[in-house]
Design a protein around this motif. Sequence first.
Motif, short mmCIF file in Angstrom:
data_model
loop_
_atom_site.label_atom_id
_atom_site.label_comp_id
_atom_site.label_asym_id
_atom_site.label_seq_id
_atom_site.Cartn_x
_atom_site.Cartn_y
_atom_site.Cartn_z
N THR A 216 0.83 -1.21 0.00
CA THR A 216 0.00 0.00 0.00
C THR A 216 0.86 1.25 0.00
O THR A 216 0.57 2.23 -0.72
N ALA A 217 1.92 1.23 0.79
CA ALA A 217 2.83 2.39 0.83
C ALA A 217 3.49 2.62 -0.53
O ALA A 217 3.60 3.77 -1.00
N ILE A 232 -5.22 6.53 -7.99
CA ILE A 232 -5.85 5.80 -6.88
C ILE A 232 -7.15 6.50 -6.52
O ILE A 232 -7.14 7.65 -6.07
N ASN A 233 -8.25 5.81 -6.74
CA ASN A 233 -9.55 6.37 -6.40
C ASN A 233 -10.24 5.45 -5.39
O ASN A 233 -9.65 4.48 -4.89
N PHE A 234 -11.49 5.75 -5.12
CA PHE A 234 -12.24 4.98 -4.12
C PHE A 234 -12.40 3.52 -4.55
O PHE A 234 -12.33 2.61 -3.71
N THR A 235 -12.59 3.29 -5.83
CA THR A 235 -12.76 1.92 -6.33
C THR A 235 -11.51 1.08 -6.10
O THR A 235 -11.58 -0.08 -5.69
N VAL A 236 -10.35 1.69 -6.37
CA VAL A 236 -9.09 0.97 -6.16
C VAL A 236 -8.89 0.64 -4.68
O VAL A 236 -8.47 -0.46 -4.32
N PHE A 242 -10.85 -5.30 -0.24
CA PHE A 242 -11.50 -6.60 -0.48
C PHE A 242 -10.46 -7.71 -0.58
O PHE A 242 -10.64 -8.80 -0.01
N MET A 243 -9.38 -7.47 -1.31
CA MET A 243 -8.33 -8.48 -1.45
C MET A 243 -7.68 -8.78 -0.10
O MET A 243 -7.36 -9.94 0.21
N LEU A 244 -7.50 -7.74 0.71
CA LEU A 244 -6.94 -7.95 2.05
C LEU A 244 -7.87 -8.81 2.90
O LEU A 244 -7.42 -9.70 3.63
N LEU A 245 -9.16 -8.55 2.78
CA LEU A 245 -10.14 -9.35 3.52
C LEU A 245 -10.12 -10.81 3.07
O LEU A 245 -10.19 -11.73 3.89
#
Length: 264
Positions: A216-217, A232-236, A242-245
């Motif tokens: 992420t950094a 990088i927007n809200f969708t990204v 989601f992928m982290l979850l």
Amino acid sequence: MRNIFSKEYTKILKKTQTNPERFSKLAVASSLIVALLISGIVLALLIFRGLPPYYAVIVFLAAFFLAFEMIKLIPAMSLRSRKAMLESDLLYSARHLLLKLESGSSLVNSLESVSTLNTKSSAYFKKLMLDISLGTPIEDAIEKAIAYSPSLAYSKILSEIKTSLETGSDLRKTIKNIVEDVTRNHLIHIQEYGKKLNPMSMFYMILGTVFPSIGTALIIVAASLLPGVLVINFTVLMFLLFMLLVVQLFFLFSFRSLKPGVME
């Protein structure tokens, strides 16, 4: 409808007290219903789009096969769950049985005492005592319990009891040896769990903790350096979350699946 399953699978059905012929009918009928529903929807879509309808036949066969195989998993999963539940505290019940025998109680009274314990495995001893209380000879009741037992350890305990009754050998010594064997098996399972846990923990640290934070950094830094290329927007952000979850849930279920039933 006759039994269409293999001998090994039929044994699983019998251990779950499921009639093979009846389950065969249920599996085929349920698979047909699922396959007809899915292929019917696909057929309607094919006709609506003007595509060849014979593709629905392929979908029907694939859906029937997949549904049938998934239904076949139900008894095996049920048996595995019952085995884990029984073996989770079987050692405690076996030790209690040994304690009652060493204190001078008869076999029936000892089994009755075990059946009153507040343990998961005591339910199987209750079934055994129910058959005995209804007038079934103890050897026949034990034989029936072995036939429907989901656990090899539980079957071994009952088999040794039955053998001792038939041969007149020292039952206390036999139960003591079984308790020692079960204890060793539990220790082996726990040691194997520890060996499997170490690499899984390392992968979790990398994929579930280090990689998401560093990744992420790096994405944020790259977006600031390349504003027109990487946006990088809200969708990204939602996709990354989601992928982290998904990764967290994957490791959660993986750790739970590795945990032996003796540690429940």
